[in-house]
Each structure stands twice: as structure tokens, then as C-alpha cells.
Design an enzyme around this catalytic site. Structure first.
Site, PDB file in Angstrom:
ATOM      1  N   CYS A 134      22.687 -13.682  20.650  1.00  0.00           N
ATOM      2  CA  CYS A 134      22.364 -15.107  20.536  1.00  0.00           C
ATOM      3  C   CYS A 134      23.287 -15.805  19.531  1.00  0.00           C
ATOM      4  O   CYS A 134      23.063 -15.732  18.320  1.00  0.00           O
ATOM      5  CB  CYS A 134      20.904 -15.277  20.124  1.00  0.00           C
ATOM      6  N   CYS A 137      21.622 -18.479  17.410  1.00  0.00           N
ATOM      7  CA  CYS A 137      20.844 -17.956  16.279  1.00  0.00           C
ATOM      8  C   CYS A 137      21.760 -17.455  15.154  1.00  0.00           C
ATOM      9  O   CYS A 137      21.502 -17.700  13.980  1.00  0.00           O
ATOM     10  CB  CYS A 137      19.970 -16.771  16.696  1.00  0.00           C
ATOM     11  N   ASP A 138      22.800 -16.724  15.522  1.00  0.00           N
ATOM     12  CA  ASP A 138      23.532 -15.947  14.522  1.00  0.00           C
ATOM     13  C   ASP A 138      24.982 -16.382  14.280  1.00  0.00           C
ATOM     14  O   ASP A 138      25.627 -15.871  13.367  1.00  0.00           O
ATOM     15  CB  ASP A 138      23.541 -14.466  14.938  1.00  0.00           C
TER      16      ASP A 138
END
Ligand code: NAP
Length: 321
Positions: A134, A137-138
Site C-alpha cells: 500500500c 499508507c507507506d
């Protein structure tokens, strides 16, 4: 045997939000959380795009907070998986992996979708330590570093484009010599000089002890093996919706996602689907939570209409099961 008005299967943002709304409506829902409560956010670190947390929040902390909030209003939890659902007649019959039988007048499916992994050596060890599924997200953690994205679909190209905001270079590694992604996405990626393509190539191993240091790759045409020294690897080879238990009983699209009408209603009366199990486009915690709210409100209205909510907090013995 357990008898419930409403059973919620799944414990990500969609499941917990559905449970919160249903619990506040005094339906005392039973939530099957699966073997690991909290869903995909348990695998992420900082969540910066969930509204209400100006300083960000860790994925596991957010899920723990959602669970506590839900519990406060009387939701019950069971840490087991639902392995079978019979939707042929109501009440529906569910079976857990602890061999328990549950009868439910209404069911909300919030089982999510699982990102596919490559399954190469060391990938599981390095998940969350440079290896991710992701970028939203990261990606932020890879500022001024070199990263790779594996895959050739829209997700891979979208991840690659997003990662150019942070990384100094993004290698897109694809097993063929042409992309599956839509033309407009491909054009954008080709125009971005931070992105380069490594064609006909697979990743054979992820290298590193406690964080990723590189990828061992193999060119499928020449057979040449290479060590690509990247600090991040984003695996974007698709998701699998967790709809196995519904197979043959509910309309799903050709990717296996539950088809929903009026937002979250499935093709079976009394069954709703919310979150990633029915969403292959947005897949965000906040959209999942929103759809969980919708499912619970629909289920409440449905149960009211069907008049199953008399003596709401009482056991349902005596009703027409
Ligand atoms: P996808 O279209 O199924 O693409 C998966 C990619 O991963 C393919 O290029 C595939 O290679 C590759 N792949 C699969 N298994 C692999 C393996 N074991 N090893 C190496 N490579 C592997 O999945 P997606 O990109 O997640 O997209 C899913 C759907 O969502 C699509 O309909 C897509 O259009 C849509 N979507 C849209 C957007 C957008 O419009 N912004 C963004 C994301 C997703 P091959 O090409 O060789 O099969």
C-alpha cells in the site's frame, strides 16, 4: 446454537463501524473478528489520512480504538472465522471454525480483500520493513530513497506515480513487456522521468535481514539475474476479495467482489456487504467505515420492518426461528 438478529463478519473499519451503529441501535450485534482482529490496518504503521487525527495514528491503535468504542455500546466479539454461510433461507445459518452454529436474521459481510503477495523467499519477513502492498499508507516513509513496484496493472502504475512524490526513483518491475494498465495511466508514468520500467522480469527473492536492502530479479527472456538495490518494494499485483463463503449464493462481479445495489445491499435480502469486499476502487479506511455505517442503518431498518426487534436486548427465543 447462537441466535442473533444481526451478525457482522469482519473486523476492519467497515465491520467495526457497522457494529458501532448497530450496537447504538440496541441490536447487540455479534461480530466475528476472524483470527486476527482489525483487518488490513493492523499491517500498516502511521495512518495520516483518517480524519480526526491531526498528528496521525498508528493503524493498530486506530483499530483498537474503534473496537473499544464499539464494545462500549454492547457489541459482542468472537475471535473466530466464519467458514460457512447458508443463505438459502432465513434465518441464515453460519458456521464458525470452532464448529459453532449461529442463526441470524440479518448479516453484514465486511470481510475485506487481501492483497496478493508474490510468495518469494523473505517477502513475509520483510513485510512492514520495506515491503508493502500500500503506497498510500507507506509511501511517505520512502522519502529520498529508491523503490520498486511489482505489477503491470492500474494499481501498480498508480502506486508508482504516487511514490514519485517521495522516492528519488521508482522501478516498475513487470513480468511481461507491456502493461495491463489503462492508456492514460501508462502515458502519465512514461512521461515521469522518476519512473523506469524493467520488462519481462520477476522478483525471485527479497534481500535484507531486518529491513529490505534489495531485490533479486530474473529476466524471463535472457535468464539474467540481477540484484536491484532498493530500500522499498511495493507489491501491486491485485487483491482477492474475501468472498469464498458466499460462493454461488450472492452476485459477485468477475473479480469476485460482491455486487451491491443502493450502495451496500447485496443480491440476497437480509445480507449487506461493506468495505473492501464490495469495493475494488477506493479501498480506503474512511470509505470502508462509511459503507459500514450505511450497512448497519439499512440492516436496522430492515429488522424494524420485519419486526424482529421486539425485546431487542432479549434473547430471540420464542420468535419464529
Ligand atoms: P490487475 O489489473 O489484475 O493487475 C495485476 C498486475 O499484476 C498484472 O499486470 C499482472 O501481470 C501482475 N501480476 C499478477 N500476479 C503476478 C505475479 N504472481 N507476479 C508478478 N506479477 C503479477 O490488478 P490491479 O492493478 O490491482 O487492478 C484491479 C482492478 O482495479 C482493475 O480493473 C483496475 O483497472 C482497477 N483499478 C483502477 C484504478 C484507477 O482507475 N485509478 C486504480 C487501481 C485499480 P499480467 O499483466 O502479466 O497479468
Amino acid at each position: 446454537m447462537i441466535k442473533k438478529q444481526l451478525v457482522i463478519v469482519g473486523s476492519g473499519p467497515a465491520g467495526y463501524t457497522a457494529a458501532l451503529y448497530a450496537a447504538r441501535a440496541q441490536l447487540a450485534p455479534l461480530v466475528f473478528e476472524g483470527s486476527q482482529a482489525g483487518g488490513q490496518l493492523m499491517l500498516t504503521t502511521e495512518v495520516e489520512n483518517y480524519p480526526g487525527f491531526p498528528d496521525s495514528i498508528l493503524g493498530p491503535d486506530l483499530m483498537e480504538a474503534m473496537r473499544k468504542q464499539t464494545q462500549r455500546f454492547g457489541a459482542q466479539f468472537q475471535t473466530s472465522n466464519i467458514t460457512q454461510i447458508d443463505l438459502s433461507k432465513r434465518p441464515f445459518t453460519l458456521t464458525s471454525d470452532e464448529n459453532e452454529t449461529i442463526k441470524a436474521q440479518a448479516v453484514i459481510m465486511a470481510t475485506g480483500a487481501s492483497a496478493k503477495w508474490l510468495g518469494v523467499p523473505n517477502e513475509a519477513n520483510l513485510a512492514g520493513r520495506g515491503v508493502s502492498t500500500c503506497a498510500t499508507c507507506d509511501g511517505f516513509f520512502f522519502r529520498d530513497l529508491e523503490v520498486a513496484v511489482v505489477g503491470g496493472g492500474d494499481s501498480a502504475i498508480e502506486e508508482a506515480l504516487f511514490l514519485t512524490r517521495f522516492a528519488t526513483h521508482v522501478y516498475v518491475i513487470h513480468r511481461r513487456d507491456s502493461l495491463r494498465a489503462s492508456k492514460i495511466m501508462v502515458a502519465r508514468a512514461e512521461a515521469n522521468d522518476k519512473i523506469s520500467f524493467t520488462w519481462n522480469t520477476t522478483v525471485t527473492e527479497m534481500v535484507g535481514d531486518d529491513k529490505l536492502q534489495g531485490l533479486r530479479t530474473k529476466n524471463l527472456v535472457t535468464g539474467q539475474e540481477t540484484l536491484l538495490p532498493v530500500q522499498g518494494c511495493f507489491v501491486a499485483i491485485g487483491h482477492t476479495p474475501n468472498t469464498e463463503v458466499l460462493k454461488g449464493q450472492v452476485d459477485v462481479d468477475h473479480h469476485g467482489y460482491v455486487v451491491t445495489h443502493n450502495s451496500v445491499r447485496s443480491s440476497v435480502r437480509g445480507l449487506w456487504a461493506c468495505g473492501d469486499v464490495q469495493d475494488r476502487i477506493w479501498r480506503q479506511a474512511v470509505t470502508a467505515a462509511g459503507s459500514g455505517c450505511m450497512a448497519a442503518m439499512d440492516a436496522e431498518r430492515y429488522l424494524e420492518h420485519e419486526d424482529y426487534t421486539l425485546n431487542r436486548r432479549e434473547p430471540l427465543e420464542g420468535l419464529d426461528w
